[in-house]
Structure formats: C-alpha cells, structure tokens
Design a protein around this motif. Structure first.
Motif, PDB file in Angstrom:
ATOM      1  N   TRP A 118       0.827  -1.203   0.000  1.00 15.07           N
ATOM      2  CA  TRP A 118       0.000   0.000   0.000  1.00 15.07           C
ATOM      3  C   TRP A 118       0.866   1.259   0.000  1.00 15.07           C
ATOM      4  O   TRP A 118       0.515   2.265  -0.620  1.00 15.07           O
ATOM      5  N   ASN A 173       0.887   4.204  -3.061  1.00  9.71           N
ATOM      6  CA  ASN A 173       0.704   5.626  -2.816  1.00  9.71           C
ATOM      7  C   ASN A 173       1.972   6.457  -3.037  1.00  9.71           C
ATOM      8  O   ASN A 173       1.920   7.683  -2.997  1.00  9.71           O
ATOM      9  N   LYS A 197      -7.083  -0.942  -6.711  1.00 16.65           N
ATOM     10  CA  LYS A 197      -7.158   0.512  -6.860  1.00 16.65           C
ATOM     11  C   LYS A 197      -7.645   0.932  -8.247  1.00 16.65           C
ATOM     12  O   LYS A 197      -8.475   1.838  -8.369  1.00 16.65           O
ATOM     13  N   ASP A 201     -10.423   0.654  -1.780  1.00 13.17           N
ATOM     14  CA  ASP A 201      -9.302   1.130  -0.986  1.00 13.17           C
ATOM     15  C   ASP A 201      -8.666  -0.031  -0.226  1.00 13.17           C
ATOM     16  O   ASP A 201      -8.913  -1.195  -0.547  1.00 13.17           O
TER      17      ASP A 201
END
Length: 412
Positions: free
Chosen positions: A39, A43, A255, A261
């Motif tokens: 994750w 990001n 995603k 999420d």
C-alpha cells in the motif's frame, strides 16, 4: 489406511505444536507487513506506475532465492535446518524493526523500500527450504504431509487475518504501528527455535568449496532424473509465473480496476485466505499415499478460470479470490508433499531448496514482468492474459494425460 484422517493429527507432536503456534503469530505479522509495504508503494507512485513498482518489490523479495535456495539446500544438509532457519529469522526481525523505525521517523523512501525488500529476498532463499526441512525433522514421515498442510493452513489464515488487521490498523493508528506489530511478531518464533532440540547430525569436517559444488550437483541430478519430480516442477513453474501474481499485484488491481481502498483489498485477500484455509483442511484430511497421486492440473483449471472471472467482472473478485485460495493451498500441499516424500533423507534439503528455487524464483519474476506489462496495457488485461495462459497449460496437460492413457500398454 483410512481415506479420511484427522486433519490436525500432527499437532499431537509437542515440538511441532510449539513451532506451529509461534509461526502462526509470525505469519500474521508478515502479512500485515506485506499489505502495508504494497500500500505504501501504491501511494508513492501514480496509478499508471504503481503496478510496476509493486512488481519490482515482489521481484526483489523473491528473485534472490534463485541464487540462494540451491546454496541453502547444501548448507541445510551440512549444518541442519534449525541453524539456518534461526539465522534467517534473526535477520528478518532486524529488517522489520528497521522498517518500523523508518516509518516512525518519516524517513521511508523508495530506495529504503527496495533495499529492505532485497534483504528479505536474500533471507527468503534460506527460509523456505530450511523451514520445510525442519518440519520433516521434527515429525514422523507419515505425519509430514499433514504437518505441511497445517503450515499451509496457518499461512493462509494469516493471509486472511493479516490484511484485514492491517486495514484497520492504518485507519486507527497509522502505518508505523502495523510495522511495529510485524517486528514484534518474530520474537515468539525465535524463542521456540532456541528451545526445540537440534537432532541434525552436522557436517563440519568435510566442508569445502569442492564438496559444496559436488553436493549441489548431486541434488540437481537427482531431481532431473526423476520424471515425477520434473512434471511436478514444470507445473509449479507455470503456476508461480502466472498464478501467484494474482495476489501479489492485487493492490494495483483493487485501486485501478475494482475501484476500492485498503479495506477492500483486505476483504479480497481475506476471502482468499478463507478459501485457502478450507482447502488446506481438506488436503490435511487425505492420507499421504493418496495425496501425492492427485492431479494438480485440475486445480490450475479452476484458478485460471477464476482469474478470468475477476478480470471480466471485477465485482466478483472476492468470490474468485476464495476459489483461488482454496486451490492454491491444495496445489502447494500436493506438490510440496510429493517432493519431500519422494526424496531420501540425505537429499531432502537439496530437493526442497530446488522446489523453493522454482517457486520463489518464478513468483517474483512473473509478478515483475506482469507488473511492468500492466504499466503499458493495464492491470486488467494482464490478469486476463495470465488466466488464459494457465488454462491453456492445464488443459493441454490433462488432454495429453487422457491421450496417453488410451495408448496400448506394450508396443511391438
């Protein structure tokens, strides 16, 4: 021998029970860590680059085992699986504490993420073969497939629980707490390994580079001359390259395709874990002689079909993940048990290391290639491609098996 047996019979062994319990805690921490690292990677980069970076992380965490698994096999046969396993756990614990520190201090960047992934890749080359060989040293031979199935079970329960915990931890406490949980989770396993007696006859006297190379080639020759193991390893290679990336690229798929999420990711991986838990229970109840004769190609048909379903109908991804989890745990139990039971005791470390070589080398390689391809054609199309390849391979092998069974037994 009964066709259906107690699926938890190996837990009657005290040493295995202690190891299994401590490993359960460690694996939950590992899956929390895996979820959070993926994750973080998602990001750190834009959506069109995230899949490639996740694939690169998976590559670095797995591909080094291509070089180190064969080396590990010889060292395991020389010094014993417990010794090698203990050192890998100490190094992985140090890696986890450093990761927690970087996140806590806000120092984590792509370089550190890749470097620590590479370090994990190196230790994994020693961890998997030493763990599997260690299990075979502490349980009787007739209990080995069951012990491996129970280990697969906790791995997949951890895969079910870990991402779910990770999702809530991020929401409630932040990333750094999740990484700290993983770091602490190594401690029970290290303590248990120190307490379990080491019954391996270590070889210290005749250790040399020449002897190492000779022993390594002996293991390669044994596998290459055993047709059953060759067929097993070919199927393992295909699944590692084109099946395992389903879960390893899931953050990017969630995603960009599922449009969810980290909680959605946790749900999907949790469903995969539930399926794997059920599959492992079923396999654990099958007697060893019957288990190693099962055709894993049928499982690959279901997996390939499920990947296609998830790709075409993203809303069905949790259900597809459930089926894939059930088939995947069964696939690895069948192939791992067959490899160990067909290997003599003095060769087991080397044959299992070659099994890990194929699995650990193929999985990150496939994830890296498919992840990079996903940057150009989209992660959805990559999933479709991998599903079609698995289906074609499995159906071809089953078709060949049917044709061979129709051939006359003797030829003049």
């Amino acid at each position: 021998m009964a066709r259906v047996m107690n699926p938890y019979r190996a837990l009657k062994n005290k040493h295995y029970r202690n190891f299994w319990s401590a490993q359960s805690i460690s694996l939950i921490g590992t899956w929390i860590d895996t979820t959070l690292r993926g994750w973080v990677a998602v990001n750190l980069f834009s959506e069109d680059k995230a899949a490639g970076f996740i694939g690169l992380i998976a590559f670095l965490k797995g591909f080094p085992s291509v070089f180190f698994s064969p080396i590990a096999g010889v060292l395991i046969d020389w010094f014993g699986p417990k010794t090698i396993l203990l050192y890998t756990q100490l190094l992985d614990a140090a890696n986890a504490f450093f990761m927690a520190y970087l996140v806590w201090k806000g120092l984590l960047n792509p370089f550190f993420l890749l470097f620590l992934s590479l370090m994990m890749g190196i230790t994994s080359g020693f961890y998997l073969p030493s763990r599997n060989t260690f299990i075979s040293n502490i349980v009787p031979k007739d209990m080995l497939p069951n012990a491996l199935a129970l280990h697969s079970m906790i791995f997949n329960v951890a895969r079910m629980v870990g991402p779910t915990i990770a999702g809530f931890v991020v929401e409630l406490y932040g990333l750094e707490f999740g990484f700290i949980v993983n770091a602490i989770s190594f401690l029970p396993l290290i303590v248990v390994l120190l307490l379990i007696p080491d019954n391996h006859a270590k070889i210290y006297g005749n250790v040399s580079f020449k002897k190492f190379f000779e022993d390594l080639m002996e293991g390669v020759r044994y596998v290459s001359t055993n047709s059953v193991l060759i067929n097993t390893f070919v199927g393992l290679t295909m699944y590692s390259l084109f099946g395992m990336p389903f879960g390893m690229l899931m953050q990017a798929f969630v995603k960009s395709v599922v449009k969810s999420d980290i909680l959605g990711y946790g749900l999907i991986m949790g469903m995969m874990g539930v399926g794997a838990f059920i599959g492992a229970n079923i396999v654990a109840s099958i007697n060893p002689e019957r288990l190693i004769k099962l055709r894993e190609d049928f499982l690959l048909v279901v997996i390939g079909t499920s990947i296609l379903i998830a790709s075409i109908k993203p809303a069905l991804t949790p259900y597809a993940a459930f089926l894939i989890g059930a088939c995947q745990s069964s696939f690895f139990n069948i192939t791992n048990s067959r490899t160990q039971l067909l290997s003599p005791s003095n060769m087991k470390g080397r044959t299992i290391s070659l099994y890990s070589f194929v699995n650990n080398g193929g999985s990150p390689t496939g994830t890296f290639i498919l992840g990079m391809l996903g940057n150009f054609v989209g992660i959805k199309n990559v999933y479709i491609l991998s599903g079609l390849i698995l289906l074609f391979f499995a159906i071809s092998r089953l078709f060949l098996l049917v044709n061979l069974s129709k051939q006359p037994k003797n030829f003049q």
